[in-house]
Design an enzyme around this catalytic site. Structure first.
Site, PDB file in Angstrom:
ATOM      1  N   HIS A   1     -17.093  20.067  64.209  1.00  0.00           N
ATOM      2  CA  HIS A   1     -17.343  20.287  65.641  1.00  0.00           C
ATOM      3  C   HIS A   1     -17.771  18.980  66.311  1.00  0.00           C
ATOM      4  O   HIS A   1     -18.866  18.869  66.880  1.00  0.00           O
ATOM      5  CB  HIS A   1     -18.396  21.377  65.846  1.00  0.00           C
ATOM      6  CG  HIS A   1     -17.892  22.758  65.553  1.00  0.00           C
ATOM      7  ND1 HIS A   1     -18.078  23.374  64.332  1.00  0.00           N
ATOM      8  CD2 HIS A   1     -17.166  23.631  66.308  1.00  0.00           C
ATOM      9  CE1 HIS A   1     -17.523  24.578  64.356  1.00  0.00           C
ATOM     10  NE2 HIS A   1     -16.959  24.761  65.542  1.00  0.00           N
TER      11      HIS A   1
ATOM     12  N   HIS B   1     -16.934  22.354  75.789  1.00  0.00           N
ATOM     13  CA  HIS B   1     -17.294  23.651  75.223  1.00  0.00           C
ATOM     14  C   HIS B   1     -18.167  23.586  73.975  1.00  0.00           C
ATOM     15  O   HIS B   1     -18.919  24.520  73.686  1.00  0.00           O
ATOM     16  CB  HIS B   1     -16.033  24.463  74.926  1.00  0.00           C
ATOM     17  CG  HIS B   1     -15.441  24.171  73.585  1.00  0.00           C
ATOM     18  ND1 HIS B   1     -14.763  23.013  73.309  1.00  0.00           N
ATOM     19  CD2 HIS B   1     -15.462  24.878  72.421  1.00  0.00           C
ATOM     20  CE1 HIS B   1     -14.382  23.016  72.046  1.00  0.00           C
ATOM     21  NE2 HIS B   1     -14.777  24.151  71.482  1.00  0.00           N
ATOM     22  N   ASP B   2     -18.106  22.514  73.167  1.00  0.00           N
ATOM     23  CA  ASP B   2     -18.919  22.421  71.943  1.00  0.00           C
ATOM     24  C   ASP B   2     -19.781  21.167  71.919  1.00  0.00           C
ATOM     25  O   ASP B   2     -20.202  20.726  70.837  1.00  0.00           O
ATOM     26  CB  ASP B   2     -18.020  22.432  70.703  1.00  0.00           C
ATOM     27  CG  ASP B   2     -17.847  23.838  70.127  1.00  0.00           C
ATOM     28  OD1 ASP B   2     -18.689  24.703  70.448  1.00  0.00           O
ATOM     29  OD2 ASP B   2     -16.872  24.074  69.398  1.00  0.00           O
TER      30      ASP B   2
ATOM     31  N   ASP C   1      -9.889  27.302  71.339  1.00  0.00           N
ATOM     32  CA  ASP C   1     -10.904  27.047  70.313  1.00  0.00           C
ATOM     33  C   ASP C   1     -10.343  27.276  68.906  1.00  0.00           C
ATOM     34  O   ASP C   1     -10.742  26.612  67.946  1.00  0.00           O
ATOM     35  CB  ASP C   1     -12.109  27.959  70.565  1.00  0.00           C
ATOM     36  CG  ASP C   1     -13.388  27.414  69.941  1.00  0.00           C
ATOM     37  OD1 ASP C   1     -13.417  26.213  69.583  1.00  0.00           O
ATOM     38  OD2 ASP C   1     -14.356  28.182  69.821  1.00  0.00           O
TER      39      ASP C   1
END
Length: 850
Positions: free
Chosen positions: A559, A599-600, A720
């Site tokens: 990630h 988003h991450d 994702d």
């Protein structure tokens, strides 16, 4: 031997007709007037029985009328005591009111020396002339303690008699008739009659008559007592209500909070003056204050300390003057000889935590109150009530001292309760200011921490030269360049990268890209969708934003920034190549691509469940979708900086819409929410097939805000999970990266949390990866891409990719299972060969299955 009293009583009782005739003859109007106190012209009775009934009825009527007209209690009881004096032939009567001070009961004279011919004004005792009986002193104190009436025929033979009042008044007490006045079980007062004038002592008949009239007095005193209690409770309610109003109005500072509350409730405090001393809350001294003591240059502190060990230091006194012209005086750092502190009472209260109620300040020996006038009005201290102000931690934060009750009487237990309720409430409300102070400190710490984070994450001036090399080209900083000059640099380097790395393709792979090239590609995507010029995004801001986003991702196994870029790229491809852009405005497209990149951001390499199990502060801050909400907050934190805010030229309505979409998009990446939105998305796909005219469907969807948000949320999930759709040579490597990060979390669960990780995160079960991948594809991923390919056929490559990868993983799974079966078969065969041969002969035959 002469005729005795008992003989006369016996004769009269045995001859009632003679007794009636005799008294009718002897009891004339003059005699009756003299006994009753009525004018002789009003007395025209000829029968004693009629006289007794009518006269007593008139007296009772007058008493009840006075009570009904709300005439003060003293007047009604005074009339009753005069009547009792006449009826029982007592020399005088007195009323003692019960009260409490400092938790100790006492009796104080209210009506004193009431005779048949006395005047009310002569009998009402002013507060400064009260005679106070403790309950363990005298016959009146004994009656108050036992709550029973007494008839003492000779005080010299009574162990409870005290000559204290006789010595003060030069009166000789011979006999006493006394009774308590009760309200339920609570003592209200004691009424006492002294010295029978027509006999050696009071008789049983006198006692009956005394108690009979006391019932009327008792009723009046009960009404007075209940009225007083009601008044006190009303004052207490108003006091707490108004103080609460001001306490919650002022949360910033304890001094301002106390001041507002105490000033607002001044009308309910029933005193002439009050002061509040605020205590220094410092518990530990600084090292530079301790050194002189340790070096012997000054003696250690030996003065009074609070119960929690703090030195008693009043750093401020607030003096509220209510008598005459109202005034407030604030004395910072008051000297020890200030009149509010010089008596030593506030210091004693701060040291002990006791409530102190002093009746006669001038005669007080323990505390030396100032006896002369304190101001030009001639105001002097008469009685004092001092209480500690204690907070929720049971620390004394101040001392409130009240002076001179307005009616001149000493402060009683009701005043103590009322003032204690106020000081307790003020003490507890100090928690508000403490909490506010802590919140301010936490806010300041948060700002400092954010500033530190921003310093390390934010794109520096030297870093931006990697993309906008204005120093080399124009010999200046980007901020000093025109927008056209910056565009000329970006146009030269960025567009070729889009084609080189196939950004528009679903099979895009970042393996051949550097992280800087990914940043450049991300910048170019905004140009590709045409939002930079349309929404006037400053190009330096856009570059700094993308660079900072890349730095905001931690360098962890999966990630990281590469994953963040891949999600943003897939969102870009779905919108352009997948033709989903036709449902959304350019503003919404910009928000969706930005959400993909963010988003991450700042992912920790562990999932939401681990945050909860490990007690991470993020889990305490966010109740659900823990990491997703953190990514969202971090993204907003970056956008809040003006040098990174790509939305700075949008209007307020546009900004609200963009932030709303970003909230939905990032939170939607929580797979726990994925299963809730699947059915809704499927219905939208089904609905699209009911439209034959494609333009009508696009027009319909463009206006359907909720349906667009559902599609966008499902697009975020597709982005994702998009690694599962990449070509096999890419997907297989990415899957190993994902598994490696899961195994790292499993190691943490095993070592830190001392828990057995689930198979997916257990590196000891790494060989089961193909099986786990097949299950993940079947139960989570396939639905997404199957429905999107139905929705838009242009997205079919993603479905083809996942189906191909499913075959590859399944082949690996079957290969693994075949090897596992071969190993099991070999083990079984080896075990069978080592087993002993069965003996020959009889017996049952069994079948052994290996």
């Amino acid at each position: 031997m002469g005729v005795q009293k008992d003989d006369v009583e016996k004769f009269l009782q045995g001859n009632p007709a003679f007794a009636k005739q005799y008294f009718a003859k002897k009891m004339g109007s003059s005699t009756i007037s003299k006994l009753s106190g009525l004018p002789e012209k009003q007395v025209d009775f000829t029968q004693f029985q009629e006289l007794g009934q009518v006269e007593e009825s008139k007296i009772l009527y007058d008493l009840i009328k006075d009570m009904q007209e709300n005439i003060n209690m003293e007047k009604v009881v005074f009339k009753i005591l005069k009547r009792i004096c006449a009826l029982v032939h007592a020399d005088r009567c007195s009323l003692f009111m019960y009260r409490q001070r400092n938790g100790i009961g006492e009796l104080a004279t209210r009506l004193f020396n009431v005779r048949p011919d006395a005047r009310l004004d002569d009998c009402v005792v002013p507060p400064d002339s009260e005679i106070v009986y403790p309950l363990d002193m005298g016959i009146v104190g004994h009656v108050a303690q036992t709550k029973k009436p007494v008839n003492v025929k000779d005080v010299s033979e009574n162990q409870y008699f005290s000559s204290f009042v006789d010595d003060l008044t030069e009166f000789k007490t011979r006999n006493v008739l006394a009774a308590p006045i009760l309200n339920g079980k609570d003592l209200v007062a004691v009424i006492m009659a002294l010295n029978k004038t027509t006999a050696p002592h009071f008789t049983a008949e006198d006692e009956d008559l005394f108690l009979k009239y006391l019932k009327i007095a008792s009723l009046n005193l009960k009404i007075f007592h209940l009225s007083y209690l009601h008044s006190c409770e009303t004052r207490k309610g108003q006091l707490l209500l108004w103080s609460a109003n001001k306490v919650f109005e002022e949360l910033t500072d304890i001094e301002r909070q106390f001041h507002k509350a105490l000033y607002t409730v001044r009308a309910y405090l029933n005193c002439d003056r009050y002061s509040v001393g605020l205590l220094d809350m410092t518990k530990e001294k600084e090292f530079f204050d301790i050194w002189p003591v340790l070096m012997g240059e000054q003696p250690p502190y030996s003065g009074p300390v609070t119960p929690d060990g703090r030195e008693v230091i009043f750093y401020k006194v607030i003096d509220y003057i209510l008598h005459g012209k109202e005034d407030i005086k604030v004395i910072p750092n008051p000297p020890a000889d200030h009149w509010a502190l010089s008596s030593g009472l506030p210091t004693y209260v701060a040291e002990s935590g006791f409530i102190c109620n002093i009746m006669n300040a001038g005669a007080e020996e323990t505390f030396k109150f100032q006896t002369e006038a304190l101001d030009s009005s001639g105001w002097t201290i008469k009685n004092v009530l001092s209480l500690p102000i204690v907070n929720k931690k049971e620390e004394i934060v101040g001392v409130a001292t009240f002076y001179n009750r307005k009616d001149g009487k000493p402060f009683d237990d009701q005043d103590e309760q009322l003032m204690e309720a106020l000081t307790q409430f003020l003490g507890w409300s100090a928690l508000n200011t403490d909490t506010y102070d802590k919140m301010n400190k936490l806010e300041n710490r948060k700002d400092i921490a954010q500033d530190m984070v921003l310093y390390h994450v934010k794109c520096r001036d030297d870093e931006i030269q990697n993309i906008l090399n204005t120093r080399e080209v124009f010999d200046c900083e980007p901020r000093d360049c025109e927008e056209d000059e910056l565009l000329s640099i970006l146009k030269k380097d960025l567009p070729p990268l889009i084609k080189k790395f196939e950004i528009y393709q679903f099979h895009f792979s970042d393996f051949n890209c550097t992280e800087m090239e990914l940043v450049k590609c991300g910048i170019q995507m905004y140009y590709e969708v045409g939002v930079v010029k349309k929404f006037q995004i400053p190009q330096e801001v856009l570059v700094r934003f993308m660079y900072s986003v890349s730095k905001g991702y931690r360098r962890i196994t999966y990630h990281n920034w590469r994953h963040g870029f891949n999600v943003g790229q897939t969102m870009f491809t779905l919108l352009t190549t997948g033709v989903l852009k036709r449902y959304y405005t350019d503003l919404e497209v910009m928000a969706m691509i930005t959400a993909g990149f963010l988003h991450d951001i700042d992912h920790r390499g562990t999932n939401n469940l681990y945050q909860v199990k490990s007690g991470n502060p993020l889990a305490k801050l966010h109740g659900s979708s823990i990491l997703e909400r953190h990514h969202l907050e971090f993204g907003k934190f970056l956008l809040a900086d003006e040098s990174l805010n790509i939305y700075q030229n949008l209007n307020r309505r546009q900004v609200d819409h963009v932030i709303h979409l970003t909230d939905i998009a990032i939170i939607a990446t929580d797979l726990a929410l994925y299963f809730k939105k699947r059915t809704m998305f499927q219905k939208i796909v089904d609905l699209s097939h009911t439209y034959e005219d494609e333009k009508k469907w696009v027009d319909f969807m463009s206006l359907e805000t909720t349906r667009k948000e559902i599609v966008m949320a499902m697009m975020m999930t597709a982005c994702d999970l998009s690694a599962i759709t990449k070509p096999w040579e890419v997907q297989s490597k990415v899957a190993l990266s994902v598994a490696a990060e899961f195994w790292e979390q499993g190691d943490l669960e095993r070592t830190v949390l001392e828990q057995q990780p689930i198979p997916m995160m257990d590196r000891n079960k790494a060989a089961e990866l193909p099986k786990l991948q097949c299950g993940f594809i079947d139960f989570v991923c396939t639905f997404v891409y199957k429905e999107f390919s139905r929705f838009h056929p242009q997205i079919q490559p993603m479905l083809d990719g996942i189906l191909n990868n499913r075959k590859e993983w399944n082949a690996k799974k079957e290969e693994y299972e075949a090897k596992l079966k071969a190993i099991e078969d070999a083990s079984a065969a080896a075990a069978a060969s080592k087993a002993p041969n069965p003996p020959s002969g009889g017996g049952s035959k069994t079948c052994s299955i290996c």
